[in-house]
Design an enzyme around this catalytic site. Sequence first.
Site, PDB file in Angstrom:
ATOM      1  N   CYS A   1       0.217  -9.691   5.438  1.00 17.07           N
ATOM      2  CA  CYS A   1       1.024  -8.277   5.770  1.00 17.07           C
ATOM      3  C   CYS A   1      -0.436  -7.150   5.230  1.00 17.07           C
ATOM      4  O   CYS A   1      -1.312  -7.651   4.024  1.00 17.07           O
ATOM      5  CB  CYS A   1       0.932  -8.664   3.953  1.00 17.07           C
ATOM      6  SG  CYS A   1       1.691  -6.877   3.389  1.00 17.07           S
TER       7      CYS A   1
ATOM      8  N   CYS B   1      -1.631  -6.391   1.506  1.00 20.46           N
ATOM      9  CA  CYS B   1      -2.028  -7.515   1.034  1.00 20.46           C
ATOM     10  C   CYS B   1      -3.551  -7.948   1.196  1.00 20.46           C
ATOM     11  O   CYS B   1      -4.553  -8.349   0.190  1.00 20.46           O
ATOM     12  CB  CYS B   1      -1.173  -9.025   0.864  1.00 20.46           C
ATOM     13  SG  CYS B   1       0.547  -8.647  -0.363  1.00 20.46           S
TER      14      CYS B   1
ATOM     15  N   ASP C   1      -5.776   6.506   2.324  1.00 26.42           N
ATOM     16  CA  ASP C   1      -4.478   6.894   3.102  1.00 26.42           C
ATOM     17  C   ASP C   1      -5.132   6.609   4.792  1.00 26.42           C
ATOM     18  O   ASP C   1      -6.507   7.849   4.689  1.00 26.42           O
ATOM     19  CB  ASP C   1      -3.545   7.519   3.606  1.00 26.42           C
ATOM     20  CG  ASP C   1      -2.557   7.178   4.778  1.00 26.42           C
ATOM     21  OD1 ASP C   1      -2.093   6.664   4.024  1.00 26.42           O
ATOM     22  OD2 ASP C   1      -2.563   7.031   5.530  1.00 26.42           O
TER      23      ASP C   1
ATOM     24  N   HIS D   1       2.982  -8.917  -3.768  1.00 22.36           N
ATOM     25  CA  HIS D   1       3.852  -8.423  -2.332  1.00 22.36           C
ATOM     26  C   HIS D   1       4.855  -8.037  -3.388  1.00 22.36           C
ATOM     27  O   HIS D   1       5.516  -9.163  -3.097  1.00 22.36           O
ATOM     28  CB  HIS D   1       3.387  -9.287  -2.082  1.00 22.36           C
ATOM     29  CG  HIS D   1       4.432  -8.519  -0.741  1.00 22.36           C
ATOM     30  ND1 HIS D   1       3.899  -8.089   0.098  1.00 22.36           N
ATOM     31  CD2 HIS D   1       6.119  -9.191  -0.211  1.00 22.36           C
ATOM     32  CE1 HIS D   1       4.787  -7.916   1.633  1.00 22.36           C
ATOM     33  NE2 HIS D   1       5.968  -8.337   1.283  1.00 22.36           N
TER      34      HIS D   1
ATOM     35  N   ASN E   1       7.949   5.611   1.043  1.00 29.08           N
ATOM     36  CA  ASN E   1       9.303   5.193   1.287  1.00 29.08           C
ATOM     37  C   ASN E   1       9.714   4.387   1.419  1.00 29.08           C
ATOM     38  O   ASN E   1       8.879   2.858   1.051  1.00 29.08           O
ATOM     39  CB  ASN E   1       8.713   5.752   3.298  1.00 29.08           C
ATOM     40  CG  ASN E   1       8.229   6.981   3.324  1.00 29.08           C
ATOM     41  OD1 ASN E   1       8.826   7.832   2.283  1.00 29.08           O
ATOM     42  ND2 ASN E   1       6.921   6.897   3.651  1.00 29.08           N
TER      43      ASN E   1
ATOM     44  N   GLY F   1      11.303   5.973   7.032  1.00 29.56           N
ATOM     45  CA  GLY F   1      10.019   5.469   7.552  1.00 29.56           C
ATOM     46  C   GLY F   1       9.440   4.709   7.512  1.00 29.56           C
ATOM     47  O   GLY F   1       8.240   4.609   8.087  1.00 29.56           O
TER      48      GLY F   1
ATOM     49  N   HIS G   1       5.137  -3.464   2.192  1.00 30.66           N
ATOM     50  CA  HIS G   1       4.235  -3.077   1.127  1.00 30.66           C
ATOM     51  C   HIS G   1       4.757  -2.214  -0.258  1.00 30.66           C
ATOM     52  O   HIS G   1       3.378  -1.421   0.473  1.00 30.66           O
ATOM     53  CB  HIS G   1       2.892  -4.254   1.070  1.00 30.66           C
ATOM     54  CG  HIS G   1       1.861  -4.737   0.022  1.00 30.66           C
ATOM     55  ND1 HIS G   1       1.552  -5.566  -0.432  1.00 30.66           N
ATOM     56  CD2 HIS G   1       2.062  -4.022  -1.175  1.00 30.66           C
ATOM     57  CE1 HIS G   1       1.064  -5.884  -1.630  1.00 30.66           C
ATOM     58  NE2 HIS G   1       1.300  -4.425  -1.906  1.00 30.66           N
TER      59      HIS G   1
ATOM     60  N   HIS H   1       4.316   1.143  -1.955  1.00 30.34           N
ATOM     61  CA  HIS H   1       2.890   1.945  -2.378  1.00 30.34           C
ATOM     62  C   HIS H   1       4.027   3.595  -2.127  1.00 30.34           C
ATOM     63  O   HIS H   1       4.626   3.149  -1.974  1.00 30.34           O
ATOM     64  CB  HIS H   1       1.937   2.078  -1.048  1.00 30.34           C
ATOM     65  CG  HIS H   1       2.386   2.089   0.472  1.00 30.34           C
ATOM     66  ND1 HIS H   1       3.722   1.337   0.934  1.00 30.34           N
ATOM     67  CD2 HIS H   1       2.861   3.559   0.895  1.00 30.34           C
ATOM     68  CE1 HIS H   1       4.062   1.684   2.211  1.00 30.34           C
ATOM     69  NE2 HIS H   1       3.920   2.826   2.125  1.00 30.34           N
TER      70      HIS H   1
ATOM     71  N   HIS I   1       2.461   7.305  -2.336  1.00 34.09           N
ATOM     72  CA  HIS I   1       1.424   8.229  -1.494  1.00 34.09           C
ATOM     73  C   HIS I   1       1.544   9.229  -2.749  1.00 34.09           C
ATOM     74  O   HIS I   1       2.296   9.846  -3.006  1.00 34.09           O
ATOM     75  CB  HIS I   1       2.148   8.684  -0.429  1.00 34.09           C
ATOM     76  CG  HIS I   1       2.480   8.146   0.711  1.00 34.09           C
ATOM     77  ND1 HIS I   1       1.649   7.850   1.893  1.00 34.09           N
ATOM     78  CD2 HIS I   1       4.122   7.416   1.084  1.00 34.09           C
ATOM     79  CE1 HIS I   1       2.299   7.378   3.185  1.00 34.09           C
ATOM     80  NE2 HIS I   1       3.436   6.357   2.634  1.00 34.09           N
TER      81      HIS I   1
HETATM   82  P1  5GP Z   1       4.812   4.288   4.635  1.00 32.52           P
HETATM   83  O1  5GP Z   1       5.031   4.751   6.086  1.00 32.52           O
HETATM   84  O2  5GP Z   1       5.255   2.551   4.923  1.00 32.52           O
HETATM   85  O3  5GP Z   1       4.821   5.010   4.143  1.00 32.52           O
HETATM   86  O4  5GP Z   1       2.639   4.494   4.862  1.00 32.52           O
HETATM   87  C1  5GP Z   1       2.400   3.677   5.121  1.00 32.52           C
HETATM   88  C2  5GP Z   1       0.986   4.160   5.330  1.00 32.52           C
HETATM   89  O5  5GP Z   1      -0.286   3.764   5.359  1.00 32.52           O
HETATM   90  C3  5GP Z   1       0.565   5.326   6.106  1.00 32.52           C
HETATM   91  O6  5GP Z   1       0.288   7.058   5.363  1.00 32.52           O
HETATM   92  C4  5GP Z   1      -0.362   4.826   6.757  1.00 32.52           C
HETATM   93  O7  5GP Z   1      -1.594   5.848   7.496  1.00 32.52           O
HETATM   94  C5  5GP Z   1      -1.005   4.038   5.647  1.00 32.52           C
HETATM   95  N1  5GP Z   1      -1.760   2.685   6.794  1.00 32.52           N
HETATM   96  C6  5GP Z   1      -1.559   1.820   7.286  1.00 32.52           C
HETATM   97  N2  5GP Z   1      -1.991   1.306   7.858  1.00 32.52           N
HETATM   98  C7  5GP Z   1      -3.712   1.901   7.506  1.00 32.52           C
HETATM   99  C8  5GP Z   1      -4.741   0.632   7.261  1.00 32.52           C
HETATM  100  O8  5GP Z   1      -5.722  -0.096   7.416  1.00 32.52           O
HETATM  101  N3  5GP Z   1      -6.005   1.519   5.646  1.00 32.52           N
HETATM  102  C9  5GP Z   1      -5.811   2.802   5.380  1.00 32.52           C
HETATM  103  N4  5GP Z   1      -6.469   3.130   4.531  1.00 32.52           N
HETATM  104  N5  5GP Z   1      -3.836   2.980   5.493  1.00 32.52           N
HETATM  105  C10 5GP Z   1      -3.194   2.199   5.964  1.00 32.52           C
HETATM  106 ZN    ZN Z   2       2.393  -7.582   0.592  1.00 32.18          ZN
END
Ligand code: 5GP
Ligand code: ZN
Length: 113
Positions: free
Chosen positions: A4, A7, A30, A46, A87, A93, A98, A100, A102
């Site tokens: 993950c 994680c 991000d 997690h 999300n 999407g 994990h 989070h 935004h």
């Molecule tokens: P989700 O679509 O799951 O709500 O958002 C995942 C977010 O994680 C996306 O905005 C993507 O740009 C960000 N993200 C994915 N991989 C990484 C990473 O390795 N580092 C950082 N800082 N952000 C990431």
């Molecule tokens: Zn995780």
Amino acid sequence: MENCIFCKMANKEIEPKVVYEDAEILAFYDIAPKMPVHVLIIPKKHIASLAEAQEEDLALLGKMQLVAKKIAEELGISESGYRLVSNCRADSGQEVPHLHYHLIGGKKMGIFC
Ligand code: 5GP
Ligand code: ZN
């Protein structure tokens, strides 16, 4: 949780650009910002998404929101306004399984994007 990516950030196998950290929560920029300010706030524990959160996570979820408020103040978007988005599962999407939030701001937004 093995494999993950968030994680791995929480346990410092990968070092993100940290904005806030305490024993339970990590916030970082991000990697592909969609807004002038785009920070991700995660629990170190997690939890795959809000759908997997339990009663025992109540305080943690509340704290994540107060952390978002604090970061918004520190990054100068509290007065202008911001949005907190989580999300959850496929239709939203969600890419990283994990939980989070935004924290996005720094520009006027439409209703849902
Ligand atoms: P989700 O679509 O799951 O709500 O958002 C995942 C977010 O994680 C996306 O905005 C993507 O740009 C960000 N993200 C994915 N991989 C990484 C990473 O390795 N580092 C950082 N800082 N952000 C990431
Ligand atoms: Zn995780």
